[in-house]
Design a protein around this motif. Structure first.
Motif, PDB file in Angstrom:
ATOM      1  N   ALA A  37      43.860  30.665  30.812  1.00 10.55           N
ATOM      2  CA  ALA A  37      42.947  29.931  31.705  1.00 10.55           C
ATOM      3  C   ALA A  37      42.824  30.627  33.058  1.00 10.55           C
ATOM      4  O   ALA A  37      41.726  30.713  33.621  1.00 10.55           O
ATOM      5  CB  ALA A  37      43.445  28.498  31.894  1.00 10.55           C
ATOM      6  N   VAL A  38      43.924  31.166  33.571  1.00 10.12           N
ATOM      7  CA  VAL A  38      43.878  31.881  34.850  1.00 10.12           C
ATOM      8  C   VAL A  38      43.065  33.162  34.699  1.00 10.12           C
ATOM      9  O   VAL A  38      42.237  33.490  35.557  1.00 10.12           O
ATOM     10  CB  VAL A  38      45.311  32.184  35.364  1.00 10.12           C
ATOM     11  CG1 VAL A  38      45.282  33.168  36.535  1.00 10.12           C
ATOM     12  CG2 VAL A  38      46.006  30.890  35.764  1.00 10.12           C
ATOM     13  N   ARG A  39      43.268  33.889  33.601  1.00  8.91           N
ATOM     14  CA  ARG A  39      42.467  35.109  33.363  1.00  8.91           C
ATOM     15  C   ARG A  39      40.975  34.786  33.292  1.00  8.91           C
ATOM     16  O   ARG A  39      40.153  35.536  33.821  1.00  8.91           O
ATOM     17  CB  ARG A  39      42.916  35.798  32.080  1.00  8.91           C
ATOM     18  CG  ARG A  39      44.123  36.683  32.242  1.00  8.91           C
ATOM     19  CD  ARG A  39      44.343  37.578  31.019  1.00  8.91           C
ATOM     20  NE  ARG A  39      44.567  36.805  29.797  1.00  8.91           N
ATOM     21  CZ  ARG A  39      45.751  36.432  29.352  1.00  8.91           C
ATOM     22  NH1 ARG A  39      46.836  36.762  30.013  1.00  8.91           N
ATOM     23  NH2 ARG A  39      45.872  35.744  28.237  1.00  8.91           N
ATOM     24  N   CYS A  40      40.627  33.684  32.641  1.00  7.37           N
ATOM     25  CA  CYS A  40      39.214  33.304  32.522  1.00  7.37           C
ATOM     26  C   CYS A  40      38.634  32.849  33.859  1.00  7.37           C
ATOM     27  O   CYS A  40      37.490  33.151  34.179  1.00  7.37           O
ATOM     28  CB  CYS A  40      39.050  32.187  31.497  1.00  7.37           C
ATOM     29  SG  CYS A  40      39.303  32.715  29.802  1.00  7.37           S
ATOM     30  N   HIS A  41      39.435  32.117  34.637  1.00  6.98           N
ATOM     31  CA  HIS A  41      38.961  31.594  35.923  1.00  6.98           C
ATOM     32  C   HIS A  41      38.750  32.715  36.936  1.00  6.98           C
ATOM     33  O   HIS A  41      37.776  32.721  37.671  1.00  6.98           O
ATOM     34  CB  HIS A  41      39.956  30.562  36.464  1.00  6.98           C
ATOM     35  CG  HIS A  41      39.490  29.855  37.691  1.00  6.98           C
ATOM     36  ND1 HIS A  41      38.588  28.823  37.632  1.00  6.98           N
ATOM     37  CD2 HIS A  41      39.786  30.034  38.996  1.00  6.98           C
ATOM     38  CE1 HIS A  41      38.357  28.389  38.862  1.00  6.98           C
ATOM     39  NE2 HIS A  41      39.072  29.109  39.697  1.00  6.98           N
ATOM     40  N   TYR A  42      39.696  33.653  36.976  1.00  3.93           N
ATOM     41  CA  TYR A  42      39.608  34.794  37.885  1.00  3.93           C
ATOM     42  C   TYR A  42      39.330  36.034  37.049  1.00  3.93           C
ATOM     43  O   TYR A  42      40.240  36.691  36.577  1.00  3.93           O
ATOM     44  CB  TYR A  42      40.923  35.000  38.633  1.00  3.93           C
ATOM     45  CG  TYR A  42      41.311  33.859  39.534  1.00  3.93           C
ATOM     46  CD1 TYR A  42      40.745  33.719  40.794  1.00  3.93           C
ATOM     47  CD2 TYR A  42      42.267  32.933  39.125  1.00  3.93           C
ATOM     48  CE1 TYR A  42      41.114  32.683  41.624  1.00  3.93           C
ATOM     49  CE2 TYR A  42      42.640  31.891  39.960  1.00  3.93           C
ATOM     50  CZ  TYR A  42      42.061  31.774  41.204  1.00  3.93           C
ATOM     51  OH  TYR A  42      42.424  30.749  42.021  1.00  3.93           O
ATOM     52  N   ASP A  43      38.093  36.363  36.887  1.00  6.66           N
ATOM     53  CA  ASP A  43      37.705  37.501  36.055  1.00  6.66           C
ATOM     54  C   ASP A  43      37.623  38.776  36.891  1.00  6.66           C
ATOM     55  O   ASP A  43      36.640  39.504  36.835  1.00  6.66           O
ATOM     56  CB  ASP A  43      36.368  37.194  35.384  1.00  6.66           C
ATOM     57  CG  ASP A  43      36.019  38.174  34.295  1.00  6.66           C
ATOM     58  OD1 ASP A  43      36.929  38.856  33.798  1.00  6.66           O
ATOM     59  OD2 ASP A  43      34.832  38.258  33.942  1.00  6.66           O
ATOM     60  N   ASP A  44      38.677  39.041  37.697  1.00  8.18           N
ATOM     61  CA  ASP A  44      38.644  40.207  38.581  1.00  8.18           C
ATOM     62  C   ASP A  44      39.742  41.230  38.283  1.00  8.18           C
ATOM     63  O   ASP A  44      39.836  42.253  38.940  1.00  8.18           O
ATOM     64  CB  ASP A  44      38.743  39.770  40.039  1.00  8.18           C
ATOM     65  CG  ASP A  44      40.002  38.962  40.334  1.00  8.18           C
ATOM     66  OD1 ASP A  44      40.871  38.842  39.456  1.00  8.18           O
ATOM     67  OD2 ASP A  44      40.095  38.421  41.455  1.00  8.18           O
ATOM     68  N   GLY A  45      40.606  40.952  37.291  1.00  6.10           N
ATOM     69  CA  GLY A  45      41.633  41.900  36.887  1.00  6.10           C
ATOM     70  C   GLY A  45      42.867  41.952  37.774  1.00  6.10           C
ATOM     71  O   GLY A  45      43.784  42.714  37.496  1.00  6.10           O
ATOM     72  N   LYS A  46      42.913  41.157  38.853  1.00  2.72           N
ATOM     73  CA  LYS A  46      44.080  41.153  39.744  1.00  2.72           C
ATOM     74  C   LYS A  46      45.244  40.406  39.092  1.00  2.72           C
ATOM     75  O   LYS A  46      45.054  39.442  38.367  1.00  2.72           O
ATOM     76  CB  LYS A  46      43.751  40.475  41.074  1.00  2.72           C
ATOM     77  CG  LYS A  46      42.817  41.247  41.944  1.00  2.72           C
ATOM     78  CD  LYS A  46      42.617  40.520  43.254  1.00  2.72           C
ATOM     79  CE  LYS A  46      41.639  41.234  44.151  1.00  2.72           C
ATOM     80  NZ  LYS A  46      41.405  40.473  45.383  1.00  2.72           N
ATOM     81  N   LYS A  47      46.455  40.856  39.404  1.00  2.00           N
ATOM     82  CA  LYS A  47      47.662  40.177  38.925  1.00  2.00           C
ATOM     83  C   LYS A  47      47.959  38.983  39.833  1.00  2.00           C
ATOM     84  O   LYS A  47      47.774  39.062  41.044  1.00  2.00           O
ATOM     85  CB  LYS A  47      48.862  41.129  38.958  1.00  2.00           C
ATOM     86  CG  LYS A  47      48.717  42.319  38.055  1.00  2.00           C
ATOM     87  CD  LYS A  47      49.148  41.967  36.679  1.00  2.00           C
ATOM     88  CE  LYS A  47      49.108  43.212  35.809  1.00  2.00           C
ATOM     89  NZ  LYS A  47      49.449  42.936  34.464  1.00  2.00           N
TER      90      LYS A  47
END
Length: 66
Positions: free
Chosen positions: A42-52
């Motif tokens: 869900a975090v990867r989908c919400h922030y689609d910018d590649g940052k850790k």
């Protein structure tokens, strides 16, 4: 590095729900192990910018003792 905190509670229907604090992210799963993966997804989908990001799960458990 940004930290995202999730409030995790047991669902009345069984399983667990996680709500992001200060962000509009919500997910659920049948087990804690599945919830960890669902939160990461869900975090990867919400922030689609590649940052850790650091993800912290704050697990709240209600117990009633008679």
């Amino acid at each position: 590095m940004e930290e995202i905190i999730f409030l995790v509670e047991e669902s009345e229907e069984g399983g667990y729900i996680a709500r992001g604090i200060g962000v509009s992210i919500f997910t659920d799963a049948d087990s804690i192990e599945e919830l960890r993966e669902a939160v990461k997804d869900a975090v990867r989908c919400h922030y689609d910018d590649g940052k850790k990001r650091i993800i912290r799960l704050h697990i709240v458990r209600d117990e009633v003792i008679a």
